[in-house]
Write a protein that holds these residues in place. Sequence first.
Motif, PDB file in Angstrom:
ATOM      1  N   LEU A 434      41.647  58.530  23.311  1.00 49.75           N
ATOM      2  CA  LEU A 434      43.140  58.268  23.071  1.00 49.75           C
ATOM      3  C   LEU A 434      43.824  57.744  24.575  1.00 49.75           C
ATOM      4  N   SER A 435      43.138  57.868  25.538  1.00 47.32           N
ATOM      5  CA  SER A 435      44.020  57.262  26.720  1.00 47.32           C
ATOM      6  C   SER A 435      44.611  56.089  26.365  1.00 47.32           C
ATOM      7  N   ARG A 436      45.693  55.941  26.968  1.00 44.84           N
ATOM      8  CA  ARG A 436      46.748  54.848  26.529  1.00 44.84           C
ATOM      9  C   ARG A 436      46.640  53.725  27.462  1.00 44.84           C
ATOM     10  N   ILE A 437      46.605  52.623  27.203  1.00 43.35           N
ATOM     11  CA  ILE A 437      46.686  51.471  28.268  1.00 43.35           C
ATOM     12  C   ILE A 437      47.441  50.349  27.723  1.00 43.35           C
ATOM     13  N   THR A 438      48.397  49.524  28.379  1.00 45.23           N
ATOM     14  CA  THR A 438      49.263  48.761  27.787  1.00 45.23           C
ATOM     15  C   THR A 438      48.543  47.420  27.374  1.00 45.23           C
ATOM     16  N   GLU A 450      44.029  34.820  19.916  1.00 46.39           N
ATOM     17  CA  GLU A 450      45.269  34.226  19.110  1.00 46.39           C
ATOM     18  C   GLU A 450      46.540  34.839  20.179  1.00 46.39           C
ATOM     19  N   ASN A 451      46.192  34.991  21.488  1.00 49.09           N
ATOM     20  CA  ASN A 451      47.532  35.370  22.449  1.00 49.09           C
ATOM     21  C   ASN A 451      48.270  36.350  21.782  1.00 49.09           C
ATOM     22  N   ARG A 452      47.808  37.706  21.075  1.00 50.05           N
ATOM     23  CA  ARG A 452      48.483  38.394  20.756  1.00 50.05           C
ATOM     24  C   ARG A 452      48.238  39.734  21.435  1.00 50.05           C
ATOM     25  N   TYR A 453      49.497  40.612  21.727  1.00 48.70           N
ATOM     26  CA  TYR A 453      49.494  41.742  22.574  1.00 48.70           C
ATOM     27  C   TYR A 453      49.933  42.816  21.756  1.00 48.70           C
ATOM     28  N   TYR A 454      49.835  44.096  22.068  1.00 51.26           N
ATOM     29  CA  TYR A 454      49.969  45.281  21.045  1.00 51.26           C
ATOM     30  C   TYR A 454      50.919  46.335  21.987  1.00 51.26           C
ATOM     31  N   GLY A 455      51.250  46.193  23.110  1.00 54.55           N
ATOM     32  CA  GLY A 455      51.835  47.124  24.030  1.00 54.55           C
ATOM     33  C   GLY A 455      50.587  48.283  24.401  1.00 54.55           C
ATOM     34  N   PRO A 456      51.266  49.589  24.466  1.00 52.11           N
ATOM     35  CA  PRO A 456      50.679  50.556  24.628  1.00 52.11           C
ATOM     36  C   PRO A 456      49.439  50.880  23.531  1.00 52.11           C
ATOM     37  N   VAL A 457      48.353  50.901  23.794  1.00 51.40           N
ATOM     38  CA  VAL A 457      47.275  51.316  22.914  1.00 51.40           C
ATOM     39  C   VAL A 457      46.303  52.086  23.349  1.00 51.40           C
ATOM     40  N   THR A 666      45.039  68.306  20.997  1.00 51.94           N
ATOM     41  CA  THR A 666      46.229  67.368  20.672  1.00 51.94           C
ATOM     42  C   THR A 666      46.569  66.617  21.842  1.00 51.94           C
ATOM     43  N   ILE A 667      47.384  65.589  21.661  1.00 50.50           N
ATOM     44  CA  ILE A 667      47.795  64.700  22.997  1.00 50.50           C
ATOM     45  C   ILE A 667      49.321  64.505  22.660  1.00 50.50           C
ATOM     46  N   ASP A 668      49.843  64.186  23.861  1.00 53.41           N
ATOM     47  CA  ASP A 668      51.409  63.762  24.022  1.00 53.41           C
ATOM     48  C   ASP A 668      51.218  62.304  23.790  1.00 53.41           C
ATOM     49  N   TRP A 669      52.505  61.435  23.963  1.00 52.43           N
ATOM     50  CA  TRP A 669      52.671  60.161  23.892  1.00 52.43           C
ATOM     51  C   TRP A 669      52.177  59.355  24.857  1.00 52.43           C
ATOM     52  N   ARG A 670      51.716  60.195  26.102  1.00 47.67           N
ATOM     53  CA  ARG A 670      51.019  59.403  27.232  1.00 47.67           C
ATOM     54  C   ARG A 670      49.595  59.278  27.025  1.00 47.67           C
ATOM     55  N   GLY A 671      48.793  60.012  26.083  1.00 50.86           N
ATOM     56  CA  GLY A 671      47.703  60.325  25.869  1.00 50.86           C
ATOM     57  C   GLY A 671      47.044  61.250  26.576  1.00 50.86           C
ATOM     58  N   CYS A 688      35.329  67.345  31.696  1.00 45.29           N
ATOM     59  CA  CYS A 688      36.432  66.636  32.559  1.00 45.29           C
ATOM     60  C   CYS A 688      37.646  67.574  32.535  1.00 45.29           C
ATOM     61  N   LEU A 689      37.988  68.132  31.349  1.00 47.07           N
ATOM     62  CA  LEU A 689      39.185  69.180  31.283  1.00 47.07           C
ATOM     63  C   LEU A 689      39.094  70.221  32.058  1.00 47.07           C
ATOM     64  N   GLU A 690      38.072  70.942  32.214  1.00 51.43           N
ATOM     65  CA  GLU A 690      37.849  71.956  33.185  1.00 51.43           C
ATOM     66  C   GLU A 690      38.095  71.612  34.650  1.00 51.43           C
ATOM     67  N   LYS A 691      37.604  70.197  35.104  1.00 54.08           N
ATOM     68  CA  LYS A 691      37.979  69.710  36.213  1.00 54.08           C
ATOM     69  C   LYS A 691      39.172  69.261  36.494  1.00 54.08           C
ATOM     70  N   GLY A 692      40.277  69.432  35.465  1.00 52.58           N
ATOM     71  CA  GLY A 692      41.450  68.910  35.727  1.00 52.58           C
ATOM     72  C   GLY A 692      41.556  67.276  35.320  1.00 52.58           C
ATOM     73  N   LEU A 693      40.555  66.709  34.898  1.00 50.58           N
ATOM     74  CA  LEU A 693      40.488  65.117  34.396  1.00 50.58           C
ATOM     75  C   LEU A 693      40.883  65.171  32.692  1.00 50.58           C
ATOM     76  N   GLY A 694      40.851  63.905  32.418  1.00 50.44           N
ATOM     77  CA  GLY A 694      41.282  63.708  30.986  1.00 50.44           C
ATOM     78  C   GLY A 694      42.719  63.276  30.805  1.00 50.44           C
ATOM     79  N   GLY A 695      43.219  62.690  31.745  1.00 53.31           N
ATOM     80  CA  GLY A 695      44.559  62.056  31.782  1.00 53.31           C
ATOM     81  C   GLY A 695      44.588  60.807  31.571  1.00 53.31           C
ATOM     82  N   GLN A 696      45.838  60.198  31.737  1.00 49.73           N
ATOM     83  CA  GLN A 696      46.078  58.917  31.609  1.00 49.73           C
ATOM     84  C   GLN A 696      45.974  58.160  32.535  1.00 49.73           C
ATOM     85  N   ILE A 697      45.348  56.726  32.461  1.00 50.41           N
ATOM     86  CA  ILE A 697      44.942  55.691  33.658  1.00 50.41           C
ATOM     87  C   ILE A 697      46.091  55.931  34.746  1.00 50.41           C
TER      88      ILE A 697
END
Length: 796
Positions: A434-438, A450-457, A666-671, A688-697
Amino acid sequence: MVIIENPKGSRIGRIIKYCLFALLTLTIILSSVLGVLYVVYKPAIDSAKEQAIIKVRNIDQLTFKRAGSTMILDKDNKSIAKLGLSGYNYVDLTDVSNYIPQGYIAVEDKNFFTEGALDYKETIKAGILYLLNRGKATVGGSTITQQVAKNVLLTQERTVSRKLTEIFIAFDLTKRYTKEQIMEFYINNCYYGEGCYGIESAAQYFFSKPASKLTLAEAATLCGMSNNPSLFNPVTNPKKATQRRNIVLNAMLEQGKISQAEYDKAKDSKLTLTIHKPVATPENYMTSYAIDCTVRALMEQDGFQFNYAFKTDDERNNYESEYKEIYSRYDKRVRSGGYTIYTSLDPAKQSLLQSSLDNGLQDFTDINPANNKFSMQGAAVSIDNKTGYVAAIVGGRGDQDVYNRAFLSYRQPGSSIKPLLDYAPAFELGYHPLSRITDQYIPNGPRNEENRYYGPVSIRLATEMSLNTVAYQVLAKIKPQTGLAYLEAMRYAGLHPEDNNPIASIGGFTEGVSPVEQAGGFYTLANGGRYAQPSCVTKIDNLGQTIYKNSREVKTIYSPESAYMMTDILKGVISSNYGTGHNLKIDGQIVAGKTGTTENSKDGWFCGYSSYYTTVVWCGYDIPKEVDNLFGSTYPGHIWLNYMTKIHEGLPKADFLQPQGIVFKTIDWRGNPTDFDTGTQDMFSKTCLEKGLGGQIGVNVSQSAKDGSNITNRVIIPKENQIPQPTDQETKAEQDADAALAALESLTPQSSAENREAVFLDAQNKIGKIKDKDRRSSYLDRISDVQRVLGIGGSY
C-alpha cells in the motif's frame, strides 16, 4: 671275448648328433638373425615401447566402451530421443550368448585361455613370412588380446611400428585384466559392417534380437563376419557369409565347443536375416532444450564463467564471442554420442502444453512463405514448483519446428517484468503493497493505456491495473541498476548496458527476455524468493559413468517477505474484477500472475503460477508485428488458463505459504504504518519495520541504503550509492509536492472548510517550487480536479 656292434644304435646316435648339430646351427642362425633384427629395429622397438606406455597410461574399463547414440530420457527414464544412427550398446559378457566367445576362440585364438599376450608360434611364423615377402604382411598372427589393443587403442595400418606397439600393449592388458574381461572388451569393439560396432549392435541390426538370444548359426555368422566385414557381409554376399559361418562351426566342432548334433543343425539351417536399422529421432522442443541444458551444465562444471552483467557493449560482445565458440564445441561433443541425459520432462504435460498453444492460436492461419511456418507464433514453459525443474517446454506451433523460441527467442516483456524488476526489489528496500505513488502524466515518460491517470495509488492497485507511470517512478527512485541486479542474479542473459534506464521498468529493453528466463523469475516468487536456474536435466552419464548430477543449487534473490507480498498482489491481478487478468481464474485453485503487452501489441505475455506449477506463455510474430487484440490477457492468458486448468485437475486447493516475517499494520493516508485504526490495513515485512523502513517513497529510502545490507540471506545488496538520496533540490521539491497533493486528494467534501483551505494552500505553495513547466502543469491540472470535487474556489 667277442664284441658284437649294434649298427641300429649307432645310426640312432648319429641321427641325434645330426639333429643336435642342426638345432644348434639353427639356434645360432636364428639368434644371429634376431640380433641383426634387434639392431636394425631397435629404434622402432624403443619407439613402440614409448607409444605403448603413453597409450596405457590412463586406460580403464571405460576406455573399451565406444560412444553410441546420445540418449535423452524423460522423468520416468523412458526414451524421448536418440541422437544419431548408432545402435551401439556395450553389454556384459554374461549378457551374450555363450556361442559368441566359443566361436571366436575356435576361429581366432584357440589357445586364448592358456596363452599369455602372444601366440609365439604364430608370431614367429608371421615374422618370417613378413621377411620372406620383403616387408609385406600376409598373416596377422594376432591373439584376441592383441586385437583388443589394435581395435581400441591403435589404427589398422600394417606397419612394424604399429605391430610392436600392439604387442607391448597386449602384455600390459594381460596384467591388468582377466581373460573374461578381455573377451568382453573384444566382442564390444569388433566391427561387423553396416555401421555396427559391438556384438549387441550387430545382433540387433542383422537379427533383430539381443546378443543373449542368438542361436548357434547366428552367432557363428557374426563371429565369421568381423574378420572381413565387407567380404562376409550376409546382406551383400550371403553365399560367402554362409561359407564363413560353416568354417566357424567346423572349428567349434573340432575343438569340442559344440556337439555333432548342434553342428549338423546349424550347418543345415538357412541364413535368415531380419534387418533392423536404427533410426535417429528428429529433434523437437524437448530434445533441443535438454541438449541446451546439458551443454550449459557441462560448460559450468568445467569452469566456464557465465556472465550476465556488462559495463560496455565491447565487453558484452567479447564475452558472447567466447561463449558461442565454447558452446559450439560442447554441443558437438554431446551430439556425437555416448551420453545419456536424464530429464524432468513429462511427455503428458508436454502434449497438453503443445495442444493448448496450438489451439489457442488456431485462428491465425497465415504462413510465412520464406520458411513455410506459421507467421503468428508462441512459446511456453512450465515448471514443477515442487522440484524446480522444467516439466514441459514448447517452442512454437506444431512439433515440427526445430527453432525453440522458449529459450532461443528474446522479446520485449512489457509489463510482465514489473514484479521482478520494479516492485519486488522495492519491497526489499522497505516499500510495501500500500505504498502510495502518484499516477500521473510524466513528460517524456511512459503513458498508461488510453492515457488515463488515477492520482495517488498503491503499488497493489498499480500492479493489478498495470499502471506504467507508477512502475516507471518506482524504478527511477530505487535506480535502474538496482532492479537490473536482481535480473542478473537470476541469469537473464539478454541485458545490455543501455538497459540501465528507467524505461526498462515497463519492459523497454535493448534485446529482451526469453520465456525460460521469465519462468525462472516467476518461479522464484512462487518459491519464496529462492531461485534455481531453470533446467530439465537431472543427471548426465557418459559411457555408463555419471559425470554430472544437478544439485539444484538455490540462492535467495528476494526475501521471503518480499516474494510473498508480491505474490499476494499478483493474486489480485486475477481475482479482482478490475485486474488485467481477471478473466483467467481457475476454478478450485488459488493462482497469481501478471500480464504483459508491448507497444502496438507486438508481444503478449502471461506469467502465472499456483503453489503447484509456474507457467509462462508468450505470443507474437517472429519478426515483431502489430497483432489485433493481442494482450497478455487474451491469447497468452487463455493458453495459460487452458493448460493450467488441465494439469490442476484433481489437485486440492492450495494457497501460498505465508512467511513468519509478514505482519499486518494499519496505514495512514500517505501509506505509512500507523497505530491508529484508519480502517485500512495491509502487510509489511517485519524486518523492514524493525529497521525503520516501510514508509512512502522518498521518506525512508535513504535509511534502506544504510540497513539493506543486514537483510537476512540477501543475494543482491544494493550499494549505498545506488539508492537515491533526497539531496537534489528538484527531486526534493517534487517529493514535497507529491505529498502535499496526496494530502489534498485524500480530503472529502465533509472535511472542515478550514482544513481544506490549509491543505489547498500548502499544495499550491509546494507546486510553486516545481521548476519543470510540464511537471508543474500536470500538478495544477490535478489541483483543478480537486477544486471541482471539494468546491474550493480560487485559481493559481
